[in-house]
Scaffold this active site. Sequence first.
Site, PDB file in Angstrom:
ATOM      1  N   LYS A  34       0.838  -1.213   0.000  1.00 18.90           N
ATOM      2  CA  LYS A  34       0.000   0.000   0.000  1.00 18.90           C
ATOM      3  C   LYS A  34       0.868   1.257   0.000  1.00 18.90           C
ATOM      4  O   LYS A  34       0.666   2.158  -0.808  1.00 18.90           O
ATOM      5  CB  LYS A  34      -0.884   0.007   1.235  1.00 18.90           C
ATOM      6  CG  LYS A  34      -1.573   1.340   1.529  1.00 18.90           C
ATOM      7  CD  LYS A  34      -2.460   1.297   2.752  1.00 18.90           C
ATOM      8  CE  LYS A  34      -1.700   1.497   4.028  1.00 18.90           C
ATOM      9  NZ  LYS A  34      -1.396   2.905   4.380  1.00 18.90           N
ATOM     10  N   ASN A  35       1.866   1.290   0.907  1.00 21.32           N
ATOM     11  CA  ASN A  35       2.618   2.540   1.069  1.00 21.32           C
ATOM     12  C   ASN A  35       3.618   2.794  -0.044  1.00 21.32           C
ATOM     13  O   ASN A  35       4.108   3.907  -0.201  1.00 21.32           O
ATOM     14  CB  ASN A  35       3.277   2.581   2.454  1.00 21.32           C
ATOM     15  CG  ASN A  35       2.225   2.691   3.554  1.00 21.32           C
ATOM     16  OD1 ASN A  35       1.063   3.031   3.275  1.00 21.32           O
ATOM     17  ND2 ASN A  35       2.592   2.361   4.768  1.00 21.32           N
TER      18      ASN A  35
ATOM     19  N   CYS B 228      -4.850  13.051  12.607  1.00 14.12           N
ATOM     20  CA  CYS B 228      -5.646  11.825  12.494  1.00 14.12           C
ATOM     21  C   CYS B 228      -5.591  11.110  13.837  1.00 14.12           C
ATOM     22  O   CYS B 228      -5.024  11.600  14.811  1.00 14.12           O
ATOM     23  CB  CYS B 228      -5.089  10.940  11.396  1.00 14.12           C
ATOM     24  SG  CYS B 228      -3.464  10.314  11.817  1.00 14.12           S
TER      25      CYS B 228
ATOM     26  N   ARG C 276       0.463  14.484  12.815  1.00 16.45           N
ATOM     27  CA  ARG C 276       0.956  14.259  11.440  1.00 16.45           C
ATOM     28  C   ARG C 276       1.357  15.571  10.731  1.00 16.45           C
ATOM     29  O   ARG C 276       0.807  15.949   9.717  1.00 16.45           O
ATOM     30  CB  ARG C 276      -0.086  13.513  10.613  1.00 16.45           C
ATOM     31  CG  ARG C 276      -0.672  12.283  11.234  1.00 16.45           C
ATOM     32  CD  ARG C 276       0.303  11.153  11.462  1.00 16.45           C
ATOM     33  NE  ARG C 276       0.791  10.530  10.270  1.00 16.45           N
ATOM     34  CZ  ARG C 276       0.169   9.556   9.608  1.00 16.45           C
ATOM     35  NH1 ARG C 276      -1.010   9.159  10.018  1.00 16.45           N
ATOM     36  NH2 ARG C 276       0.693   9.005   8.528  1.00 16.45           N
TER      37      ARG C 276
ATOM     38  N   ASP D 147       3.959   0.138  12.170  1.00 21.04           N
ATOM     39  CA  ASP D 147       2.766  -0.425  11.530  1.00 21.04           C
ATOM     40  C   ASP D 147       2.520  -1.877  11.928  1.00 21.04           C
ATOM     41  O   ASP D 147       1.496  -2.450  11.564  1.00 21.04           O
ATOM     42  CB  ASP D 147       2.870  -0.328  10.003  1.00 21.04           C
ATOM     43  CG  ASP D 147       2.851   1.111   9.540  1.00 21.04           C
ATOM     44  OD1 ASP D 147       3.136   1.353   8.348  1.00 21.04           O
ATOM     45  OD2 ASP D 147       2.581   1.998  10.368  1.00 21.04           O
TER      46      ASP D 147
ATOM     47  N   ARG E 184      -9.317   0.366   4.227  1.00 20.79           N
ATOM     48  CA  ARG E 184      -8.326   1.317   3.692  1.00 20.79           C
ATOM     49  C   ARG E 184      -6.977   0.637   3.513  1.00 20.79           C
ATOM     50  O   ARG E 184      -6.248   0.934   2.591  1.00 20.79           O
ATOM     51  CB  ARG E 184      -8.153   2.481   4.668  1.00 20.79           C
ATOM     52  CG  ARG E 184      -9.298   3.441   4.719  1.00 20.79           C
ATOM     53  CD  ARG E 184      -8.899   4.631   5.546  1.00 20.79           C
ATOM     54  NE  ARG E 184      -7.564   5.060   5.161  1.00 20.79           N
ATOM     55  CZ  ARG E 184      -6.774   5.797   5.948  1.00 20.79           C
ATOM     56  NH1 ARG E 184      -7.179   6.163   7.137  1.00 20.79           N
ATOM     57  NH2 ARG E 184      -5.578   6.169   5.556  1.00 20.79           N
TER      58      ARG E 184
HETATM   59  C1  EPZ Z   1       4.370   6.675   6.438  1.00 17.94           C
HETATM   60  O1  EPZ Z   1       3.651   7.742   7.004  1.00 17.94           O
HETATM   61  C2  EPZ Z   1       3.348   5.556   6.257  1.00 17.94           C
HETATM   62  N1  EPZ Z   1       2.284   5.987   5.359  1.00 17.94           N
HETATM   63  C3  EPZ Z   1       2.755   5.159   7.608  1.00 17.94           C
HETATM   64  O2  EPZ Z   1       1.881   4.072   7.387  1.00 17.94           O
HETATM   65  C4  EPZ Z   1       3.899   4.711   8.527  1.00 17.94           C
HETATM   66  O3  EPZ Z   1       3.380   4.387   9.796  1.00 17.94           O
HETATM   67  C5  EPZ Z   1       4.937   5.836   8.645  1.00 17.94           C
HETATM   68  O4  EPZ Z   1       5.413   6.217   7.328  1.00 17.94           O
HETATM   69  C6  EPZ Z   1       6.132   5.438   9.490  1.00 17.94           C
HETATM   70  O5  EPZ Z   1       6.742   4.314   8.943  1.00 17.94           O
HETATM   71  C7  EPZ Z   1       2.531   6.035   4.027  1.00 17.94           C
HETATM   72  O6  EPZ Z   1       3.629   5.752   3.562  1.00 17.94           O
HETATM   73  C8  EPZ Z   1       1.384   6.448   3.154  1.00 17.94           C
HETATM   74  P1  EPZ Z   1       6.559   9.786   8.793  1.00 17.94           P
HETATM   75  P2  EPZ Z   1       4.351   9.206   7.102  1.00 17.94           P
HETATM   76  O7  EPZ Z   1       6.615  11.063   8.051  1.00 17.94           O
HETATM   77  O8  EPZ Z   1       5.208   9.439   5.938  1.00 17.94           O
HETATM   78  C9  EPZ Z   1       6.750  13.027  12.189  1.00 17.94           C
HETATM   79  C10 EPZ Z   1       0.002   2.739   7.732  1.00 17.94           C
HETATM   80  O9  EPZ Z   1      -0.466   2.223   8.748  1.00 17.94           O
HETATM   81  N2  EPZ Z   1       6.812  14.017  11.105  1.00 17.94           N
HETATM   82  O10 EPZ Z   1       7.736   8.849   8.717  1.00 17.94           O
HETATM   83  O11 EPZ Z   1       3.287  10.189   7.416  1.00 17.94           O
HETATM   84  C11 EPZ Z   1       5.378  12.399  12.293  1.00 17.94           C
HETATM   85  O12 EPZ Z   1       4.514  13.208  13.066  1.00 17.94           O
HETATM   86  C12 EPZ Z   1       0.500   4.164   7.769  1.00 17.94           C
HETATM   87  O13 EPZ Z   1       0.136   2.166   6.623  1.00 17.94           O
HETATM   88  C13 EPZ Z   1       7.075  15.338  11.410  1.00 17.94           C
HETATM   89  O14 EPZ Z   1       7.246  15.698  12.582  1.00 17.94           O
HETATM   90  O15 EPZ Z   1       5.261   8.976   8.399  1.00 17.94           O
HETATM   91  C14 EPZ Z   1       5.654  11.074  12.971  1.00 17.94           C
HETATM   92  O16 EPZ Z   1       5.708  11.287  14.371  1.00 17.94           O
HETATM   93  C15 EPZ Z   1       0.259   4.819   9.114  1.00 17.94           C
HETATM   94  N3  EPZ Z   1       7.114  16.261  10.401  1.00 17.94           N
HETATM   95  C16 EPZ Z   1       7.057  10.710  12.456  1.00 17.94           C
HETATM   96  O17 EPZ Z   1       7.597  11.915  11.890  1.00 17.94           O
HETATM   97  C17 EPZ Z   1       6.921  15.913   9.087  1.00 17.94           C
HETATM   98  O18 EPZ Z   1       6.994  16.788   8.208  1.00 17.94           O
HETATM   99  C18 EPZ Z   1       7.030   9.645  11.366  1.00 17.94           C
HETATM  100  O19 EPZ Z   1       6.238  10.127  10.315  1.00 17.94           O
HETATM  101  C19 EPZ Z   1       6.661  14.551   8.789  1.00 17.94           C
HETATM  102  C20 EPZ Z   1       6.612  13.623   9.807  1.00 17.94           C
END
Ligand code: EPZ
Length: 448
Positions: free
Chosen positions: A36-37, A130, A135, A322, A414
């Site tokens: 998915k991701n 969310c 996020r 995840d 989803r």
């Molecule tokens: C991706 O989300 C995945 N989604 C998530 O999968 C997954 O849990 C996550 O990476 C971590 O592996 C997709 O790829 C579509 P991050 P993403 O940016 O990119 C903080 C699922 O269940 N952060 O690595 O949104 C954020 O708040 C979903 O399939 C900032 O602070 O994750 C979080 O605490 C859920 N500022 C941490 O980084 C930013 O600009 C990790 O987020 C971006 C992120």
Amino acid sequence: MEDRPINLSTNTQVPSVLKVWGETQLQGHVTVSGAKNSALAIMAGTLLCGDECRLRNIPALVDINHMGDVLSSLGLKLNRQGDILDINAQDITTSKPPYELVSRLRASFFVIGPLLTRLGVARIPLPGGCAIGERPVDLHVQGLKAMGAQVRIEHGIVYADIPGSNNRLQGSNIYLDYPSVGATETILMAATLAEGETRIENAAREPEVVDLANFCVAMGAKIQGAGTNTITISGVKSLHGVDYSIIPDRIEAGTFLVAGAITRSEISLSPVIPEHLTPVIAKLRAMELNLVTDAPNCLRVIPNSLRGMDIETLPYPGFPTDMQAQFMALLALSEGDSVITETVFENRLRHVAELKRMGANIRLKGQQAIIRGVSMLTGAPVAATDLRASAALVLAGLAAKGVTTIQGLRHLDRGYDNLEDKLRQLGARLERVPQEEQDLPRDETINV
Ligand code: EPZ
């Protein structure tokens, strides 16, 4: 985008719940769908060129349909046949997808990088928080600004422009304060068409980032170091269409490994890329489960006793957040004490309350869940809070004594490609039934 039929066995007008019969024994082999991701990021990546791209091994998920709607709203032409998705981004008619589409799927925000670097302008609604956390997208914005973009946020919209006349972003050295998957992907895609070289330090190393980089390279991008914490992109003038197959979903595979473990059943699954599951396999083996690689891309889990253990979620190659909820269900039925520490998202322990309704012995202490294994869970009405928590509740229901009724199924749809059918093929008994208002707690409108 016409939706590939997702197997919703009842009328989707009336909210439905999933009944899961417990004390299940599973057997057989399950096929793992595309990731998915990966698919979501690569769909955004098709914006980078004006030719048609053919994507293969695309899972049948509501999130994929939602991303398709966002791309269609930008003027792209999409055509889906089974797990093949053709996308043509020759004519982009607007730089602003509608808020109501972006708010349904956070990953829609990943279009900002390709849109900006292709058109010179992007107007992307902030996806908002969310169930699992706020996020933010500050790292995405900082990266684009470092490449010369002018970015401001007004009335919930991110306005990004490339100033001046040459309409190209400038290569830059960017250090990410956190190895964010999304921010790494936004910057990587934006940099493919920038002028000069971009280095991303402290980049995310997830397999889905590597898959996106491989997709971009197949389109003619120049990228080195994907999968390490330093990625270098040398900008090119244009990219071309490609026929590309998405990697298998490591989280779906991990979810099925836990399904076998929690029901003490021997099942096998393929295709998998074992090195994408290293932390998950290591933890299952440490819990004294037998895992066998039957063939290069096939894993088999063999039931054994389950010993409790500690888990801390971390960016890849650490233990994936995840898989946290699914392991919590498993550790709730393992011998001894376990501690799960969630370090990636600030609010991803809401399934603790639901597992406790089933008899789990779990105590929350900040970002830690302290679990004392019990010999049996009991079926109960429960509510899913995010897509991985919904899978965890299904797994707990398969092992519990009695019937578990799960509401909040939109999360399941989803993130999982026909999970119920796949579990039925392994011998599980599950059924979607209309929700009877009186016997279930109120359904919170939660959006992940
Ligand atoms: C991706 O989300 C995945 N989604 C998530 O999968 C997954 O849990 C996550 O990476 C971590 O592996 C997709 O790829 C579509 P991050 P993403 O940016 O990119 C903080 C699922 O269940 N952060 O690595 O949104 C954020 O708040 C979903 O399939 C900032 O602070 O994750 C979080 O605490 C859920 N500022 C941490 O980084 C930013 O600009 C990790 O987020 C971006 C992120």
